[in-house]
Structure formats: structure tokens, C-alpha cells
Design an enzyme around this catalytic site. Structure first.
Site, mmCIF file in Angstrom:
data_model
loop_
_atom_site.group_PDB
_atom_site.id
_atom_site.type_symbol
_atom_site.label_atom_id
_atom_site.label_comp_id
_atom_site.label_asym_id
_atom_site.label_seq_id
_atom_site.Cartn_x
_atom_site.Cartn_y
_atom_site.Cartn_z
ATOM 1 N N LYS A 111 7.880 19.573 -7.154
ATOM 2 C CA LYS A 111 7.117 19.769 -8.510
ATOM 3 C C LYS A 111 6.986 21.067 -8.667
ATOM 4 O O LYS A 111 7.219 21.598 -10.104
ATOM 5 C CB LYS A 111 5.706 18.863 -8.625
ATOM 6 N N LYS A 194 14.413 10.013 -8.949
ATOM 7 C CA LYS A 194 13.688 9.040 -9.437
ATOM 8 C C LYS A 194 13.648 8.976 -11.029
ATOM 9 O O LYS A 194 13.366 10.099 -11.504
ATOM 10 C CB LYS A 194 12.208 8.955 -8.563
ATOM 11 N N LYS A 197 8.547 9.661 -15.942
ATOM 12 C CA LYS A 197 8.078 9.865 -17.212
ATOM 13 C C LYS A 197 8.065 11.401 -17.562
ATOM 14 O O LYS A 197 7.913 11.743 -18.694
ATOM 15 C CB LYS A 197 6.773 9.237 -17.470
HETATM 16 P P1 AMP Z 1 3.001 8.368 -11.414
HETATM 17 O O1 AMP Z 1 3.903 8.251 -12.607
HETATM 18 O O2 AMP Z 1 3.850 9.276 -10.707
HETATM 19 O O3 AMP Z 1 1.538 8.441 -12.022
HETATM 20 O O4 AMP Z 1 3.293 7.005 -10.660
HETATM 21 C C1 AMP Z 1 2.377 5.935 -10.863
HETATM 22 C C2 AMP Z 1 2.953 4.840 -9.873
HETATM 23 O O5 AMP Z 1 4.274 4.498 -10.291
HETATM 24 C C3 AMP Z 1 2.872 5.133 -8.559
HETATM 25 O O6 AMP Z 1 2.417 3.919 -7.553
HETATM 26 C C4 AMP Z 1 4.524 5.638 -8.164
HETATM 27 O O7 AMP Z 1 4.709 5.206 -6.838
HETATM 28 C C5 AMP Z 1 5.110 4.565 -9.030
HETATM 29 N N1 AMP Z 1 6.283 5.083 -9.559
HETATM 30 C C6 AMP Z 1 6.566 6.176 -10.432
HETATM 31 N N2 AMP Z 1 7.951 6.490 -10.409
HETATM 32 C C7 AMP Z 1 8.622 5.173 -9.947
HETATM 33 C C8 AMP Z 1 10.115 5.073 -9.791
HETATM 34 N N3 AMP Z 1 10.818 5.708 -10.533
HETATM 35 N N4 AMP Z 1 10.120 3.862 -9.076
HETATM 36 C C9 AMP Z 1 9.281 3.147 -8.471
HETATM 37 N N5 AMP Z 1 7.830 3.441 -8.628
HETATM 38 C C10 AMP Z 1 7.660 4.574 -9.274
#
Ligand code: AMP
Ligand code: TRP
Length: 332
Positions: A111, A194, A197
Site C-alpha cells: 500500500k 487481488k 475496491k
Molecule cells: P478490505 O476490503 O481490505 O476491507 O477487506 C475486507 C475483507 O474482505 C477481508 O477479510 C479481506 O481478506 C477480504 N477480501 C478483500 N479483497 C479480497 C479478495 N480479492 N479476495 C478475497 N477476499 C478478499
């Protein structure tokens, strides 16, 4: 009953990756656990967020979680900044965690990018706050996508060092729950990144609010290679985009990647993408519709979050107060 905690950042519209890697598993776990679900706005501001947009995204994330099946009355759903225990315990953990531990965190490196000097101090201590989120509730099981595993190992290291330094057995060991065939959903434009968002390209992801036309277009444009689908998962070697699309299909149809290949072996991507589109549209569009309905009356949504924060505080307050007492803070 084991207590579960998990969090999600309101840093944009949730994606299919969030859904398959996290939210869908949260909903299933509610059947036999006490669950605490947190929209982590303190984590979101480790990178710049426009204030009005942050407030909007926090509500939208809460609405999406409810639309996916998170139950704010049987379980606890709130925004992190509403419960001050998180920030207080995070400060203590800032003083427990070692710089050497934080320097190993791959998410910070990703990041912060090339210009580490310009990253916020908050981004650097992000994993300490995440450890505080979990330990403030003495939660022992944490469902996350694969990318968060390293942060949970750090949360265990922090708990062990706290217990050791203060001569107590206060914070329990936590167990990551990394579930399902799509614990890591990749970008539609680059199978080595990955799905996120916060990716600048909207074409790289499927948002839970996308309509059928947007989903169809994104899947049609998704990067693939010229070969037909393999007959066996070993045929994904060097073909991350094929692996990703098949993984998404498997996760949404409740099967395995091999099961999907048994059906589509030798098929070109065109017909497979058509079937995948139908499956994604039928799984995702009802969530978008329910999210909009919930956002139509924010007073109900805000009341649910306020109530969640009161119940979250009732659990976290005695635990964090005790941690403060153990550290030696005067309680008068
Ligand atoms: P975040 O969007 O970083 O707040 O992630 C929230 C949750 O979604 C966490 O448990 C992440 O591990 C999961 N997550 C985020 N992006 C992915 C992805 N591309 N594939 C699988 N899990 C994801
Ligand atoms: N860091 C997590 C992510 O980006 C979100 C998060 C914050 C979290 N606090 C948490 C996840 C506590 C699990 C438990 O995905």
C-alpha cells in the site's frame, strides 16, 4: 460459544472479492457463533478519504452487509469509530509491537508503494489497530480473506508479548478462519493482483452494486488467454486468469474448481464467460437491490448502527479497562 470478530473497510463499494472471501462466510458463521461485525472507518483513513464520501461509504457498507445476510439484531454491527475502546487498546499495542514486526508486513509495503516516506504513520501501525479490534472483545475466531493472514499472526504475537510482559494470561490465542475456494479473488484485468475496491480501474472488479449490464461487460472484457479450459486444476499453471474465473464460478455455484472443469474442460472462454455472467448476475443483483432499499431510509440504518455500538461497547469496555489497569493506568 466462541466469539467471532471481523472487520471491513468502508473505503469504497464492496466487491465480489469481499463477498466471496469474507462476507458470505460471515453470514454462514452466524448460525452457531456470537458474532461482532465492524465497519472499520479508523482503518480506512490510513489512506486519504474524502470526509463526505467516507460517511457515505460507511453507511453503504453497513447496508450491504445487512443485504448480504448479516443480522444486526441477533449479532453486533457497528462502525469502529463509535467505540473508543478500539483506539485506546491500539495505543497500548503500539507500545507492545516491535518495529521489526511491522517492517515485515507485506500489506504495508504494497500500500505504501515506492514512496514509503509519504505514507501515513497510521498505515504503518494499521496491524496494531486490527489486533486491538479483535482482542478488545476477547474474540478467538476471525474470518478473513487470505491477504489478512499475516496480520492475524501479528495479532497473536502482540497478545503473547502483552501476556508475557505483564505476567498475565489475559489475551487469548486467535484462530484465522480462511474459508472456501475463493479466499483470494483476483483482478479481472491482471490475475496476479487481488480484486480490490480501491483499484483505480473499475473494470478490474465486480462491485456488489453493479447491474446486470455492467457485470456482463466486465466479464466479457475480463483478461483470459487463447487456450481452451483445461481438464484438470494442474492445467492452471501459468494461467492465473483462468484459475480466477473458474474459482469464482466454483464459489458461486457451491462446487469445487475441479467440478467446474469436469463440466467445461476443452470449452473456449466465450461460452464459459456467458455461464459465469448468468451466475454472477443471479447471485449479486439481489444484493444491490436490497442495499438501495436499505439506504432509502438511513434513520433505520443509523439506529441499527447506534444500537450495535452500545452493545459492542458493553463487551469491549470491561476488557479494555482491565488491560489499562494491567498496564498501570490509574483507575480512580
Ligand atoms: P478490505 O476490503 O481490505 O476491507 O477487506 C475486507 C475483507 O474482505 C477481508 O477479510 C479481506 O481478506 C477480504 N477480501 C478483500 N479483497 C479480497 C479478495 N480479492 N479476495 C478475497 N477476499 C478478499
Ligand atoms: N484489515 C482488514 C482488511 O483490510 C480489515 C480489518 C480491520 C479486520 N480490523 C479487523 C479484519 C479485525 C478482521 C479482524 O481486510
Amino acid at each position: 460459544m466462541q466469539r467471532i470478530f471481523s472487520g471491513i473497510q468502508p473505503s469504497g463499494v464492496p466487491t465480489l472479492g469481499n463477498y466471496l472471501g469474507a462476507i458470505r462466510n460471515w453470514v454462514a458463521l452466524q448460525a452457531d457463533h456470537e458474532c461482532i461485525w465492524c465497519v472499520v472507518d479508523l482503518h480506512a483513513i490510513t489512506v486519504w478519504q474524502d470526509p463526505a464520501e467516507l460517511a457515505r461509504n460507511t453507511r453503504e457498507m453497513a447496508a450491504t452487509l445487512i443485504a448480504c445476510g448479516v443480522d444486526p439484531s441477533k449479532h453486533v454491527l457497528f462502525a469502529q469509530s463509535m467505540v473508543s475502546a478500539h483506539a485506546r487498546l491500539a495505543w497500548i499495542f503500539n507500545c507492545v509491537a516491535r518495529l521489526g514486526w511491522l517492517n515485515r508486513m507485506t500489506q504495508f509495503k504494497d500500500k505504501a508503494g515506492k514512496d514509503r516516506e509519504a505514507a501515513s504513520a497510521g498505515l504503518y501501525v494499521y496491524p496494531n489497530l486490527m489486533a486491538a479490534d479483535i482482542h478488545a472483545y476477547h474474540a478467538t475466531r476471525v474470518p478473513v480473506g487470505d491477504d489478512q493472514k499475516q496480520h492475524l499472526e501479528l495479532a497473536n504475537d502482540i497478545a503473547e508479548k502483552f501476556n508475557h510482559d505483564y505476567g498475565v494470561e489475559f489475551f487469548p490465542h486467535i484462530e484465522p478462519l480462511i474459508l472456501g475456494p475463493a479466499a483470494r479473488v483476483m483482478s479481472l484485468r491482471d490475475g496476479s493482483k487481488k480484486m480490490s475496491k480501491s483499484d483505480p480501474s473499475d473494470q478490474s472488479r465486480i462491485n456488489l452494486t453493479d447491474d446486470a449490464d455492467a457485470i456482463a461487460l466486465k466479464i466479457r472484457r475480463a483478461k483470459t488467454d487463447p487456450d481452451p479450459l483445461p481438464g484438470d486444476v494442474s492445467g492452471f499453471e501459468g494461467r492465473p486468469e483462468a484459475r480466477n474465473l473458474v474459482g469464482i464460478y466454483a464459489a458461486l455455484s457451491g462446487g469445487t474448481a475441479q467440478g467446474v472443469l469436469d463440466e467445461f474442460a476443452g470449452s473456449q472462454f466465450g461460452p464459459f464467460k456467458q455461464k459465469l455472467t448468468d451466475l454472477v448476475v443471479s447471485s449479486i443483483t439481489p444484493i444491490g437491490a436490497e442495499t438501495s432499499r436499505l439506504l432509502g431510509d438511513v434513520t433505520v440504518l443509523d439506529a441499527a448502527l447506534r444500537d450495535g455500538a452500545i452493545r459492542a461497547s458493553a463487551i469491549a469496555e470491561p476488557i479494555v479497562s482491565e488491560a489499562e489497569r494491567l498496564v498501570g493506568f490509574l483507575k480512580v
